[in-house]
Design an enzyme around this catalytic site. Structure first.
Site, PDB file in Angstrom:
ATOM      1  CB  SER A   1      -8.312   0.569   6.032  1.00  0.00           C
ATOM      2  OG  SER A   1      -8.937   1.823   6.167  1.00  0.00           O
TER       3      SER A   1
ATOM      4  CE  LYS B   1      -3.881   1.888   2.744  1.00  0.00           C
ATOM      5  NZ  LYS B   1      -4.700   1.640   3.967  1.00  0.00           N
TER       6      LYS B   1
ATOM      7  CB  SER C   1      -7.873   3.520   3.145  1.00  0.00           C
ATOM      8  OG  SER C   1      -7.029   2.879   4.094  1.00  0.00           O
TER       9      SER C   1
END
Length: 533
Positions: free
Chosen positions: A211, A106, A187
């Site tokens: 997330s 990420k 996210s």
């Protein structure tokens, strides 16, 4: 041969997106870590070929074809790394179960390679991390091939209350690989998408509240949200010192458990990991027990809040409970907790706002200016807000930054308002969950993860139906998300939730459920579902 963006056009023409037998990237399609390692040990596969297959799928699916926008940036060093790892394997053998395995990080996880770390924001293109994140360093030491950075909800979705999950100024809007007009959630959007679409073998995401869990649920993959402190947050762009955690996305529980064993453990750079002493395991694969549901006591978390998930999710959840009973689990149904413990509320938001200000200011001040950059990177939250205002046509085009502004106006961590909120959020959640598990003698709780993926709406923002992640998030406790069905071509998932350091038990239960059902299906890259305009 090195990966080149010039491959994009040729691969777009050659790739048949819905056909996994296409010659482009076949070797990477739906393969498990164990299968890939067996092939490399047998000499029928190399890390170079595997990495190239992933790069080819990225070229065909990320910015071309269905335009998933799962990855922001690809490392041009990935293929060279894979070649070196093949040579090392031939001489010394594999370093770990991840030797030669392509993994995506990420874009809030610091690396010192040829990719930037920006949380999806244009603001951080003007600086570089001072050091590499501990989880990234552990993956490299284990022999993983870090392919690049995954797209995400910008600033891990802590910028606006009307954001669209999976959108960032750098990466654009990430798209659900099952139905492209639907949200991938966030996210850790790109991490889950990349795994689902076989752009990589596994990926690393981060969670503050939902997330890892929500993108896993909506993108049909497994996600492990560890106990806070089991994995290091050092070198990870922060939101919360009490809720942030780093965990894996994978296409099966076994792969997620394999990755977790590599990244878990103590780290002096993150004081929270000191509590993991005696709890972190170097290998969670011993927890992969297909009969683990037999004799397990599982509490079914019920709440009126879950009604918003819809009847298709409820039907899949009912079937999942039946499977658990048939596998020998003692299912305690229902168990309940107060809504103020289950839901994202003002106390949790207050905690996040205060901690975000303190932690982000510290993180931004630690970054090193990039002398070759055309922009000056912010060194504080206040400067970040100014940057966004000065670049509003790119950063604030679809939604604002009211959460950043609220955080900038917050006090310090010794403010009584923060201390009171922390007691009402984290401490109350821990007490409620631990008491319930103890009094009912439960091994874990189970709940539907969230509803079906909603249509992407950049202007109006998410139509998020809620989720079951907040209890574990606020407590800092672990949770495993596992596929549990499909409806209208969209994935459905359940969450196994436990007390602190109960990852071994949750992995056992999730693996046993997965093996009993095998409900995950590969993505189909459809443009819409029946009934969509």
């Amino acid at each position: 041969m090195l990966y080149r963006p010039a491959l994009d056009t040729a691969l777009e023409e050659a790739m048949t997106v819905n056909d996994p037998t296409s010659s482009i990237g076949t070797v990477a399609y739906e393969a498990t870590i164990a299968d890939l390692q067996a092939a490399m040990e047998a000499g029928t596969l190399t890390a170079e070929a595997l990495t190239m297959a992933c790069l080819e799928r990225i070229a065909a699916l990320n910015r071309a074809g269905p335009c998933l926008n799962a990855l922001i940036e690809v490392s041009r060093a990935a293929l060279e790394t894979a070649i070196a790892l093949d040579q090392e394997r031939a001489i010394h053998g594999p370093r770990s179960p991840l030797h030669g395995i392509p993994i995506v990080l990420k874009d809030n996880i610091d690396t010192l390679d040829d990719t930037a770390t920006t949380a999806g924001s244009l603001a951080l293109l003007g600086s570089r991390p001072a050091s590499e994140a501990t989880v990234a360093a552990r993956l490299r030491a284990a022999g993983a091939v870090i392919l690049g950075k995954a797209n995400l909800s910008e600033w891990a979705n802590f910028r606006s209350t009307t954001s669209s999950s999976g959108w960032s100024a750098r990466g654009g809007q990430a798209r659900n690989p099952y139905v492209l007009t639907r949200s991938p959630c966030g996210s850790s959007s790109g991490s889950a998408i990349a795994v689902a679409a076989s752009l990589c073998v596994a990926a690393i995401g981060t969670e503050t509240d939902g997330s890892i869990s929500c993108p896993s649920a909506l993108c049909g993959v497994v996600g492990i949200k560890p106990t806070v402190g089991l994995t290091s947050r050092a070198g990870v762009i922060p939101i919360s010192s009490t809720q942030d955690t780093v965990g894996p996305h994978a296409r099966c529980v076994a792969d997620a458990a394999t990755v977790l064993g590599i990244i878990a453990g103590l780290d002096p750079r993150d004081p929270a990991t000191a509590a993991a002493a005696g709890h972190a395991r170097p290998d969670y694969r011993s927890c992969l027990q297909a009969d683990a549901l037999r004799g397990a006591r599982i509490g079914v978390l019920r709440s009126d809040r879950f009604a918003s998930f819809g009847r298709h999710v409820e039907r899949a959840f009912t079937t999942a409970l039946m499977v658990m009973r048939e596998a020998g689990a003692h299912v305690v149904d229902p168990v309940t907790l107060p809504d103020e413990v289950l839901s994202f509320n003002d106390a949790e938001l207050t905690v996040l706002i205060y901690e975000f200000k303190a932690m982000l200011n510290r993180y931004l001040a630690s970054r090193v200016p990039d002398p070759q950059a055309s922009v000056s990177a912010p060194r504080s939250l206040a400067e970040l807000i100014d940057f966004n205002e000065q670049h509003a046509d790119q950063e604030l085009r679809f939604f604002g930054q009211e959460l950043l502004m609220r955080a900038a106006a917050a006090g310090d961590l010794d403010d009584p308002a923060y201390q009171q909120a922390l007691t009402a959020s984290r401490d109350a959640s821990r007490q409620a969950l631990d008491t319930l598990l103890y009094e009912q003698q439960l091994d874990a709780l189970v709940a539907p993860a969230t509803g079906l993926a909603w249509p992407i709406d950049l202007i109006g923002g998410d139509r998020y139906p809620g989720g079951s992640s907040s209890l574990a998030a606020r407590a800092g406790y672990p949770m495993v998300t596992v596929p549990a069905g499909m409806a209208f071509g969209l994935p459905i998932a359940i969450n196994f939730i436990g007390t602190a350091w109960s990852e071994p038990m949750l992995i056992r239960l999730a693996y046993a459920f997965e093996q009993a059902t095998r409900l995950r299906q590969p993505p189909t890259y459809r443009q819409r579902i029946e009934g969509d305009d």
